[in-house]
Design an enzyme around this catalytic site. Structure first.
Site, PDB file in Angstrom:
ATOM      1  CG  ASN A 135     -16.516  15.284  -9.809  1.00  0.00           C
ATOM      2  OD1 ASN A 135     -16.903  15.427 -10.979  1.00  0.00           O
ATOM      3  ND2 ASN A 135     -15.756  14.272  -9.442  1.00  0.00           N
TER       4      ASN A 135
ATOM      5  CG  HIS B 168     -17.598  22.753 -13.265  1.00  0.00           C
ATOM      6  ND1 HIS B 168     -17.639  21.620 -14.037  1.00  0.00           N
ATOM      7  CD2 HIS B 168     -16.869  23.648 -13.977  1.00  0.00           C
ATOM      8  CE1 HIS B 168     -16.978  21.828 -15.180  1.00  0.00           C
ATOM      9  NE2 HIS B 168     -16.495  23.050 -15.157  1.00  0.00           N
TER      10      HIS B 168
ATOM     11  CB  CYS C  28     -27.226  36.391  -0.760  1.00  0.00           C
ATOM     12  SG  CYS C  28     -28.023  37.764  -1.611  1.00  0.00           S
TER      13      CYS C  28
ATOM     14  N   GLY D 277     -11.705   9.941 -14.598  1.00  0.00           N
ATOM     15  CA  GLY D 277     -13.156  10.000 -14.723  1.00  0.00           C
ATOM     16  C   GLY D 277     -13.681  11.257 -15.358  1.00  0.00           C
TER      17      GLY D 277
ATOM     18  CG  ASN E 111     -12.684   7.632 -18.771  1.00  0.00           C
ATOM     19  OD1 ASN E 111     -13.550   6.741 -18.813  1.00  0.00           O
ATOM     20  ND2 ASN E 111     -12.966   8.901 -19.004  1.00  0.00           N
ATOM     21  N   PRO E 112     -12.583   4.135 -17.888  1.00  0.00           N
ATOM     22  CG  PRO E 112     -14.290   3.158 -16.636  1.00  0.00           C
ATOM     23  CD  PRO E 112     -13.517   4.421 -16.812  1.00  0.00           C
TER      24      PRO E 112
END
Ligand code: APR
Length: 276
Positions: A101, A118, A146, A217, A243-244
């Site tokens: 996430n 990520h 940068c 998830g 996880n559903p």
């Protein structure tokens, strides 16, 4: 929920990896990617919005899409699942969160050791246009602000990285690096891009050393992240999935709990590892 032998093994665990995907933040109001009706990729083709080629073709469109997601992330709060993971560290466990996430919610819930495979949506970096940089006659100059390939001659070698920290992912024209003028982009891993080596190594090491891994998830459809829970299982760690919609891991791991993260993790963790 868990058989007594598994419970005993989990209670004996000292090093725990919590591996999370977008479903971890679903109850915080942030859409997942692949849920059939509500997933982000049900509404837009990721190849048009989450690749370097897409950004090169239309930086503003890609920027605006990420701004919209960033606004949902800023408005979101860590849910009871994020908080339960952060509390785990008080149960005298060595807890490492390995997350796919980009929403910063584990850190906002108080988790100390978070590996962001990520990247992070709220951090910016320069868009390194490899084609432009390497087509240039002279070798590319690395911008000190940068850390990207300075595309413009006026790169100020004395500029501070702080200049970049004041620029946020917000609505408006795509900003440029104040040091070298290169376009800025969210510091997330797009399709076709490699993960940061140090992140992948840290995640791999955590999985190699853990006694237990809880996958929460995650659809386990995107490599190399998806291999991490499998590696833990093959190494002999105790593996649980929350996880559903059970994934392929469910038939092989030690327990598969077909329920949502926020509604399950507080009771699950309090049962296995009660806070001291
Ligand atoms: N609690 C737990 N799991 C849930 C919940 C919930 N409340 N709601 C949905 N899920 C599950 C779904 O069943 C699904 O398996 O979360 C998973 C989300 O899957 P994806 O949308 O594919 O998200 P993720 O696994 O994180 O995707 C991996 O793909 O597009 C890339 O970079 C993106 O990091 C992302 C990667």
């Amino acid at each position: 929920m868990l058989d007594s032998a598994l419970l005993a093994d989990l209670r004996a665990a000292r090093r725990v990896v919590v591996f999370t995907g977008a479903g971890m933040s679903a109850e915080s109001g942030i859409p997942t990617f692949r849920d059939r009706l509500t997933g982000l990729w049900a509404r837009v083709d990721p190849m048009e919005i989450a690749t370097p080629r897409a950004f090169r073709a239309d930086p503003q469109r890609v920027w605006d899409w990420h701004v919209h997601l960033a606004e949902a992330v800023r408005a979101a709060r860590p849910n009871a699942g994020h908080e339960a993971i952060a509390v785990l560290e008080r149960a005298r466990l060595e807890v490492t969160v390995v997350t796919q996430n980009i929403d910063n919610l584990h850190q906002r819930a108080g988790s100390a050791k978070v590996i962001e495979l990520h990247g992070n949506l709220l951090r910016l970096k320069s868009f390194v246009d490899e084609e432009a940089a390497f087509a240039a006659a002279a070798p590319p100059v690395i911008c000190p602000v940068c850390a990207g390939y300075a595309v413009w001659e006026r790169c100020d070698p004395w500029a501070e990285r702080a200049d970049l920290r004041v620029i946020e992912l917000r609505a408006g024209r795509v900003p440029r690096c104040p040091g070298c003028g290169a376009l800025l982009r969210p510091d997330v891993v797009w399709f076709g891009e490699p993960l940061a080596v140090e992140m992948l190594e840290a995640a791999w090491n955590a999985v190699e050393e853990c006694d237990a891994l809880i996958s929460v998830g995650a659809s386990l459809e995107v490599e190399p992240a998806a291999s991490l829970p499998w590696r833990a299982l093959h190494r002999g760690a105790r593996v649980i999935e929350v996880n559903p919609a059970p994934t392929a891991l469910a038939a092989h791991c030690h327990a598969s709990i077909g329920a949502p993260a926020a509604g399950t993790l507080p009771e699950l963790f309090a049962t296995i590892w009660p806070p001291l």
